[in-house]
Design a protein around this motif. Structure first.
Motif, PDB file in Angstrom:
ATOM      1  N   ALA A  80     -44.303 -56.201 -40.442  1.00  4.47           N
ATOM      2  CA  ALA A  80     -45.177 -56.139 -39.270  1.00  4.47           C
ATOM      3  C   ALA A  80     -45.560 -57.559 -38.872  1.00  4.47           C
ATOM      4  O   ALA A  80     -45.937 -58.376 -39.715  1.00  4.47           O
ATOM      5  N   PHE A  81     -45.452 -57.843 -37.589  1.00  8.23           N
ATOM      6  CA  PHE A  81     -45.784 -59.171 -37.068  1.00  8.23           C
ATOM      7  C   PHE A  81     -46.187 -59.020 -35.613  1.00  8.23           C
ATOM      8  O   PHE A  81     -45.988 -57.970 -35.009  1.00  8.23           O
ATOM      9  N   THR A  82     -46.751 -60.064 -35.060  1.00 10.82           N
ATOM     10  CA  THR A  82     -47.203 -60.009 -33.677  1.00 10.82           C
ATOM     11  C   THR A  82     -46.320 -60.902 -32.819  1.00 10.82           C
ATOM     12  O   THR A  82     -46.090 -62.059 -33.158  1.00 10.82           O
ATOM     13  N   ILE A  83     -45.834 -60.352 -31.725  1.00 14.60           N
ATOM     14  CA  ILE A  83     -45.081 -61.119 -30.740  1.00 14.60           C
ATOM     15  C   ILE A  83     -46.099 -61.652 -29.742  1.00 14.60           C
ATOM     16  O   ILE A  83     -46.922 -60.892 -29.221  1.00 14.60           O
ATOM     17  N   GLU A  84     -46.059 -62.947 -29.514  1.00 13.55           N
ATOM     18  CA  GLU A  84     -47.032 -63.573 -28.614  1.00 13.55           C
ATOM     19  C   GLU A  84     -47.064 -62.847 -27.274  1.00 13.55           C
ATOM     20  O   GLU A  84     -46.027 -62.588 -26.665  1.00 13.55           O
ATOM     21  N   GLY A  85     -48.263 -62.470 -26.855  1.00 14.18           N
ATOM     22  CA  GLY A  85     -48.444 -61.785 -25.586  1.00 14.18           C
ATOM     23  C   GLY A  85     -48.502 -60.278 -25.704  1.00 14.18           C
ATOM     24  O   GLY A  85     -48.939 -59.608 -24.777  1.00 14.18           O
ATOM     25  N   THR A  90     -45.665 -55.508 -33.889  1.00 15.50           N
ATOM     26  CA  THR A  90     -44.337 -54.918 -33.953  1.00 15.50           C
ATOM     27  C   THR A  90     -44.053 -54.628 -35.424  1.00 15.50           C
ATOM     28  O   THR A  90     -44.341 -55.451 -36.287  1.00 15.50           O
ATOM     29  N   VAL A  91     -43.514 -53.460 -35.717  1.00 14.11           N
ATOM     30  CA  VAL A  91     -43.205 -53.074 -37.086  1.00 14.11           C
ATOM     31  C   VAL A  91     -41.740 -52.648 -37.126  1.00 14.11           C
ATOM     32  O   VAL A  91     -41.332 -51.746 -36.394  1.00 14.11           O
ATOM     33  N   LEU A  92     -40.957 -53.310 -37.989  1.00 15.26           N
ATOM     34  CA  LEU A  92     -39.527 -53.030 -38.078  1.00 15.26           C
ATOM     35  C   LEU A  92     -39.118 -52.781 -39.526  1.00 15.26           C
ATOM     36  O   LEU A  92     -39.569 -53.480 -40.434  1.00 15.26           O
ATOM     37  N   HIS A 116     -39.498 -63.924 -33.680  1.00  9.24           N
ATOM     38  CA  HIS A 116     -40.944 -63.754 -33.545  1.00  9.24           C
ATOM     39  C   HIS A 116     -41.685 -63.553 -34.861  1.00  9.24           C
ATOM     40  O   HIS A 116     -42.901 -63.714 -34.900  1.00  9.24           O
ATOM     41  N   GLY A 117     -40.999 -63.174 -35.915  1.00  6.90           N
ATOM     42  CA  GLY A 117     -41.672 -62.778 -37.143  1.00  6.90           C
ATOM     43  C   GLY A 117     -41.997 -63.900 -38.099  1.00  6.90           C
ATOM     44  O   GLY A 117     -42.714 -63.694 -39.069  1.00  6.90           O
ATOM     45  N   GLY A 142     -48.528 -62.349 -45.988  1.00 11.66           N
ATOM     46  CA  GLY A 142     -48.336 -63.765 -46.281  1.00 11.66           C
ATOM     47  C   GLY A 142     -47.468 -64.395 -45.207  1.00 11.66           C
ATOM     48  O   GLY A 142     -47.201 -63.805 -44.167  1.00 11.66           O
ATOM     49  N   ARG A 143     -47.014 -65.589 -45.479  1.00 10.68           N
ATOM     50  CA  ARG A 143     -46.163 -66.309 -44.533  1.00 10.68           C
ATOM     51  C   ARG A 143     -44.731 -65.803 -44.630  1.00 10.68           C
ATOM     52  O   ARG A 143     -44.191 -65.666 -45.719  1.00 10.68           O
ATOM     53  N   CYS A 144     -44.129 -65.533 -43.488  1.00  3.29           N
ATOM     54  CA  CYS A 144     -42.715 -65.165 -43.417  1.00  3.29           C
ATOM     55  C   CYS A 144     -41.952 -66.430 -43.044  1.00  3.29           C
ATOM     56  O   CYS A 144     -42.208 -67.025 -41.990  1.00  3.29           O
ATOM     57  N   ARG A 145     -41.058 -66.845 -43.918  1.00  2.00           N
ATOM     58  CA  ARG A 145     -40.330 -68.109 -43.706  1.00  2.00           C
ATOM     59  C   ARG A 145     -38.822 -67.884 -43.764  1.00  2.00           C
ATOM     60  O   ARG A 145     -38.336 -67.046 -44.506  1.00  2.00           O
TER      61      ARG A 145
END
Length: 189
Positions: A80-85, A90-92, A116-117, A142-145
């Motif tokens: 799950a992460f947020t796309i700017e705007g 978003t969850v994939l 975006h993630g 946490g951080r997705c890298r």
């Protein structure tokens, strides 16, 4: 015309709007609400009305190590992460592996997660037994890298990366090192 970010492109160039995006309006029709009534101001909510009446179940908050042990038993989770705007996350789903308390999964350069993630993300894995009304859920954040360093990539044991179910080339590797992890289990006696 709607862009991939969900923003209306026809409104560009008319000035900027500040503040949080407005959430979408509910889509309920009268047919969707048939048989329901809105509570009046003098009505009391029933405390615990949504909790199972059975006394043979237990709810457990899981220890950190138990959460990692459960993550290691599965191969599909949700990022799950947020796309700017966008107003909502978003969850994939992804195929993943747990390597030394690090969640590792594949993507491609044009993929939504790659674009975006990267940044702060959440990762959820769960398992439910619908017949016995039991299950567990683990949520890590946490951080997705993006793993780009050849040395770091070479330290991933051969064959340990999950093979993606989705078609297409998934040659990029991402990782989430959980800074926070929590879990819950519901079981029956």
């Amino acid at each position: 015309m709607t862009s991939s970010s969900g923003a209306d492109e026809s409104g560009r160039g008319r000035g900027s709007v500040t503040g949080a995006p407005t959430p979408p309006a509910p889509r309920a029709s009268s047919a969707d609400l048939a048989g329901t009534e809105q509570l009046g101001e003098d009505a009391e909510l029933l405390v615990g009305a949504d909790i199972a009446e059975s006394t043979d179940s237990s709810f457990t908050v899981l220890e950190r190590e138990t959460c990692f042990n459960l993550l290691a038993t599965r191969g599909i989770g949700r990022v799950a992460f947020t796309i700017e705007g966008d107003a909502a996350p978003t969850v994939l789903p992804v195929n993943y592996a747990l390597l030394d308390d690090t969640i590792v999964f594949r993507s491609n350069l044009a993929g939504t997660i790659m674009r975006h993630g990267r940044g702060y993300a959440a990762f959820e894995v769960d398992h439910f037994d619908h017949e016995h009304f039991e299950g567990w859920s683990v949520l890590a954040s946490g951080r997705c890298r993006w793993i780009r360093d050849d040395g770091e990539l070479s330290r991933i044991p051969q064959g340990r990366l999950a093979k993606p179910w989705a078609a297409g080339k998934r040659d990029q590797v991402l990782k989430i090192v959980p800074g926070r992890i929590s879990g819950r289990r519901i079981s029956r006696s």
